[in-house]
Design an enzyme around this catalytic site. Structure first.
Site, PDB file in Angstrom:
ATOM      1  N   LYS A   1      -2.890  10.862  -4.988  1.00  0.00           N
ATOM      2  CA  LYS A   1      -2.261  11.115  -3.492  1.00  0.00           C
ATOM      3  C   LYS A   1      -2.950  12.494  -3.108  1.00  0.00           C
ATOM      4  CE  LYS A   1       0.834   9.283  -0.937  1.00  0.00           C
ATOM      5  NZ  LYS A   1       1.149   7.829  -0.794  1.00  0.00           N
TER       6      LYS A   1
ATOM      7  N   HIS B   1      -6.534   5.210 -15.659  1.00  0.00           N
ATOM      8  CA  HIS B   1      -6.663   4.040 -16.559  1.00  0.00           C
ATOM      9  C   HIS B   1      -7.786   3.118 -15.952  1.00  0.00           C
ATOM     10  CE1 HIS B   1      -3.443   2.954 -14.242  1.00  0.00           C
ATOM     11  NE2 HIS B   1      -3.612   1.752 -14.535  1.00  0.00           N
TER      12      HIS B   1
ATOM     13  N   LYS C   1      -6.470   5.686  -6.518  1.00  0.00           N
ATOM     14  CA  LYS C   1      -6.006   5.451  -5.104  1.00  0.00           C
ATOM     15  C   LYS C   1      -4.692   6.033  -4.617  1.00  0.00           C
ATOM     16  CE  LYS C   1      -7.330   2.200  -1.736  1.00  0.00           C
ATOM     17  NZ  LYS C   1      -7.153   3.295  -0.658  1.00  0.00           N
TER      18      LYS C   1
ATOM     19  N   LYS D   1       2.798   1.922  -8.949  1.00  0.00           N
ATOM     20  CA  LYS D   1       2.877   0.720  -7.812  1.00  0.00           C
ATOM     21  C   LYS D   1       1.417  -0.153  -7.997  1.00  0.00           C
ATOM     22  CE  LYS D   1       3.554   2.703  -4.118  1.00  0.00           C
ATOM     23  NZ  LYS D   1       3.483   3.382  -2.956  1.00  0.00           N
TER      24      LYS D   1
ATOM     25  N   SER E   1      -4.857  -2.378   1.481  1.00  0.00           N
ATOM     26  CA  SER E   1      -6.179  -1.458   1.227  1.00  0.00           C
ATOM     27  C   SER E   1      -7.155  -1.938   0.285  1.00  0.00           C
ATOM     28  CB  SER E   1      -5.666  -0.108   0.769  1.00  0.00           C
ATOM     29  OG  SER E   1      -5.258   0.554   1.785  1.00  0.00           O
TER      30      SER E   1
END
Ligand code: NAD
Length: 479
Positions: free
Chosen positions: A109, A68, A73, A97, A367
């Site tokens: 991931k 979305h 990430k 998250k 990050s």
């Protein structure tokens, strides 16, 4: 996954159960719910590397849960426990998250089935570069598509290899450095990234303790000072969290659980740095002289303490031990340390759980700052720092001149002057941005927790906030 009961759902099922519990309280079209829940794609790669005179085949994954927002990430894990279920669960958690802490990413991931301790550095480099090549070839490492980061078993070194591999394959990409975060400073990293997840755990606890009503919900009172803490996993996340909580907030780390057992010292607490040095030098905690060694480390999860910090791996608090957990407050520094079944048992016992998607979001937050730094090609603070210092100097000069003219009516303390006159460098700015993020995200969860009768825990509140944001995003852009 360290589950002990045959009826325990898998990690991914556990995440889905928690998602379902939250989404049942929302008014979303079932089709949209399904779209948000499912993992968009998982790429499995098997590749060979010539090692020690033989060809060794490795299995790796990169899962994209939600696009979305792009890039997506999420970390890359090196562990023998890596499998598709785990990677998909972790990718889903990344979606929620990122939404919760408002970093503009979808969730992803990756993982490689490997025990890094079995390989020499030069071997690991070849394996990592080859894995990175396989992912980059399919845009699963890419500054605008998919940006990995460190996770269990990986760190700055692996990220530097991956970034370099991408750069070699994309020699004209001016934004190549933004393809991976968690890099060393000299390879485009940012100050404060290594400590970020543990620092975020500290900021999360500080924010929790700023709200006496929430502290009371866990049956605790007062501040972090003197609170007894047990930490599982003295790796990147656990080490920094334990160190900051004990050095800066006065918490007493009474237990440290590692792979080979646990150390316990309820009386005097443990010196986190000292244990960390021992662990590095000896590969385990066994033999450490200044604490009691407990061979069955997991049993120490069940010891009496104020705050339990699981910071190693998923599924460690499960149907097999949840009933015996005594901690009134658990902060999930690791991803998924409490299974859905254990979560229910603990909630009934009145235990407050600060959920993973919030508690360990410090990593992805910094990050995000690193990614922005790479895209803007300038270090944070470079333009403003000296100008800020010059303006502060003006104020100090003016105050001192005024004091002089009044016969030295007052003087500014040297420590105040030193602090006030120092302009913020990158590390200060990163910490400030992280602190702000952790405070804001906590308040967004807290508001839902306290304003709705049907929301009785922080995890459900966190899911409600996140799912709502992801849904809004899909609605705005169309599917
Ligand atoms: P790490 O590899 O640096 O450290 C993990 C530590 O746990 C090691 O010291 C290891 O020896 C220990 N450990 C492994 N198995 C154990 C067991 N069975 N019992 C006790 N200790 C054990 O990993 P990390 O980066 O600190 O990640 C830890 C957790 O935090 C993972 O769940 C990861 O997904 C999560 N996390 C990490 C980051 C990050 O920035 N590194 C960000 C968000 C979440």
């Amino acid at each position: 996954m360290a589950t002990s009961s045959p009826i325990e759902p898998s990690f991914r099922e556990s995440v889905d159960l928690m998602f379902n519990r939250a989404v049942a309280l929302m008014d979303l079209p079932p089709g949209l719910v399904e779209k948000i829940r499912v993992c968009n794609a998982t790429y499995t790669v098997r590749f060979g590397v010539r090692l020690r005179g033989d060809i060794k085949t490795f299995v790796g994954y990169r899962s994209v849960h939600s696009e979305h927002m792009e890039p997506v990430k999420g970390g890359i894990r090196f562990s023998m426990g890596v499998n598709q279920d785990e990677v998909e669960a972790l990718a889903a958690l990344m979606t929620y998250k990122c939404a919760l802490v408002e970093t503009p990413f979808g969730g992803s991931k990756g993982g490689l089935c490997i025990d890094p301790r079995e390989y020499e550095e030069h071997e690991l480099e070849r394996i990592t570069r080859r894995f990175a090549y396989e992912l980059a070839k399919r845009d699963l490492i890419h500054p605008s598509q998919n940006v990995p980061a460190p996770d269990m078993g990986t760190g700055e070194r692996e990220m530097a290899w991956m970034a370099d591999q991408y750069a070699r394959m994309n020699t004209t990409d001016i934004n190549a450095k933004a393809c991976v975060t968690g890099k060393p400073l000299n390879a485009g990293g940012i100050h404060g990234r290594v400590e970020a997840t543990g620092r975020g755990v500290q900021y999360a606890l500080r924010e929790f303790f700023r709200n006496p009503e929430d502290v009371a919900a866990a049956g605790l009172s007062g501040s972090l000072d003197g609170k007894r803490v047990i930490v599982q996993g003295l790796g990147n996340v656990g080490y920094h969290a334990a160190k900051f909580l004990s050095d800066e907030d006065g918490a007493k780390v009474i237990g440290i659980i590692e792979r080979d057992g646990a150390l316990f010292n309820a009386e005097d607490g443990l010196d986190v740095d000292d244990v960390f040095q021992w662990l590095r030098a000896n590969g385990g905690v066994k033999g450490y002289p200044k604490a009691t060694y407990v061979e069955n480390g997991a049993a120490v999860l069940e010891e009496a303490c104020d705050i339990l910090v699981p910071a190693a791996l998923e599924g460690v608090i499960n149907l097999g031990n949840a009933e015996r957990i005594q901690a009134p407050l658990i902060i999930e520094a690791a991803n998924g340390p409490v299974t859905a079944g254990a979560d229910e048992i603990l909630r009934k016992k009145g235990c407050v759980i600060i959920p993973d998607m919030y508690a360990n979001a410090g990593g992805v937050t910094v990050s995000y700052f690193e990614w922005v730094k790479n895209l803007s090609h300038i270090r944070f603070g470079r333009m403003q720092r000296r100008q800020e210092e010059a303006r502060h100097q003006l104020v100090v000069d003016e105050l001192e001149a005024l004091s002089d003219s009044m016969g030295n009516a007052w003087s500014l303390s040297p420590s105040f002057k030193a602090k006030y006159l120092r302009g913020a460098g990158e590390l200060e700015l990163v910490r400030s941005g992280l602190d702000d993020t952790m405070r804001t995200a906590y308040q967004s969860m807290r508001e839902v927790w306290h304003s709705r009768d049907d929301v009785t825990d922080l995890r459900t509140a966190a899911y409600l906030v996140s799912i709502d944001r992801v849904a809004q995003s899909y609605r705005a852009k169309g599917l």
